[in-house]
Enzyme design. Sequence first.
Site, PDB file in Angstrom:
ATOM      1  NE  ARG A  22       7.870 -47.942 -16.000  1.00  0.00           N
ATOM      2  CZ  ARG A  22       7.920 -46.624 -16.110  1.00  0.00           C
ATOM      3  NH1 ARG A  22       8.790 -46.066 -16.908  1.00  0.00           N
ATOM      4  NH2 ARG A  22       7.105 -45.856 -15.419  1.00  0.00           N
TER       5      ARG A  22
ATOM      6  NE  ARG B  29      12.256 -45.512  -2.490  1.00  0.00           N
ATOM      7  CZ  ARG B  29      11.693 -46.365  -3.342  1.00  0.00           C
ATOM      8  NH1 ARG B  29      10.414 -46.249  -3.620  1.00  0.00           N
ATOM      9  NH2 ARG B  29      12.401 -47.309  -3.913  1.00  0.00           N
TER      10      ARG B  29
ATOM     11  NE  ARG C 185      11.825 -43.804 -32.172  1.00  0.00           N
ATOM     12  CZ  ARG C 185      13.063 -43.359 -31.968  1.00  0.00           C
ATOM     13  NH1 ARG C 185      13.541 -42.357 -32.674  1.00  0.00           N
ATOM     14  NH2 ARG C 185      13.827 -43.904 -31.079  1.00  0.00           N
TER      15      ARG C 185
ATOM     16  CE  LYS D 255       8.575 -38.053 -15.834  1.00  0.00           C
ATOM     17  NZ  LYS D 255       8.244 -39.339 -15.197  1.00  0.00           N
TER      18      LYS D 255
ATOM     19  CG  HIS E  36      14.893 -38.729   4.830  1.00  0.00           C
ATOM     20  ND1 HIS E  36      15.942 -39.614   4.952  1.00  0.00           N
ATOM     21  CD2 HIS E  36      13.841 -39.286   5.484  1.00  0.00           C
ATOM     22  CE1 HIS E  36      15.524 -40.670   5.640  1.00  0.00           C
ATOM     23  NE2 HIS E  36      14.266 -40.494   5.977  1.00  0.00           N
TER      24      HIS E  36
ATOM     25  N   PRO F 126       6.141 -38.241  -9.060  1.00  0.00           N
ATOM     26  CG  PRO F 126       7.286 -36.297  -8.497  1.00  0.00           C
ATOM     27  CD  PRO F 126       7.219 -37.756  -8.209  1.00  0.00           C
ATOM     28  CD  GLU F 127       3.347 -40.244 -15.016  1.00  0.00           C
ATOM     29  OE1 GLU F 127       3.319 -39.755 -16.158  1.00  0.00           O
ATOM     30  OE2 GLU F 127       2.987 -41.406 -14.775  1.00  0.00           O
TER      31      GLU F 127
END
Length: 300
Positions: free
Chosen positions: A290, A146, A181, A59, A127, A2-3
């Site tokens: 990524r 997980r 940056r 998050k 779980h 989930p974002e």
Amino acid sequence: MPELPEVETIARGLAKRVTGDVIESVWLGSKPEPLKSPASVIAASLEHSRIATVRRMGKYIVFDLERVDNLPNVVHSFPAKKSKRGKSDETAGVSAHQEAPQAQWIVHLGMTGRLQVCEPQAEVAKHTHAILHLASGRELRFVDPRRFGRLSVAQSGDFDAGGVEPLEVELDRFNELFRARNTPIKSALLNQKLLRGVGNIYADESLFRAGIRPRRRATAVTQEERTKLFHAIKDVLKEAIKLGGSSVSDYVDADGKEGFFQLRHRVYGREGDPCLVCKTPIKRVVIAGRSSHYCPKCQK
Ligand SMILES: [Zn+2]
């Protein structure tokens, strides 16, 4: 995984269901990974606490808790009136009730974590790592096959998710964060110490909308492009939250398979497919481990 928009949707769904309810007791499973605070500390912080608010920070899902140890008939007072933080109840003739320290229950869903609100007779899913028994008679369960999800508590309401909220950041602050940056702009977007909660999908989608290649150095991004990116991030997240809202009840209640209505990705996961704007095949490169997706024509 989930974002931010999914976490926002889940937090809103939970807020609707459990705000004002009181956690009477807590069961925690024996697997150590999900518990970022000691089990005894989690249980002690949650039990006999009213859920004052549920909200998203980055998050994380944050449950703001109020102790109700001193309040009699907790069960009968549900749904309870929200007490105002920091305000004391000391008025003439009313016995002063000491404002107890506030704790927060912090949940990170990791890859596969989910929070279910259900009746106690509902079958306990495999779980399941935590069950909160609520005064309303329902249960709030944390299930995570997980086990990348994390449960912790912060005492006195001082949880710091790090970084700045992408939906709240202002342009000046955004410029300050990214202007200097010396990393690829994509890496800077994923750096949770700058903006919290922007993940891989929404970083790629925002960069596409802003016309910026993911590998460009953040320092090489012009002011005009950065302004576009600033708006693109907010737009993409808001659109996704809007879509997510319609599927929230399924996600929270059921077994988690339903997932969310997602934005139609313009670049993410579309390697080799034609760009929706110019038909050029979408490229994929790996930046800091990524996958990054972009249109070599639309993005400079
Ligand atoms: Zn294109």
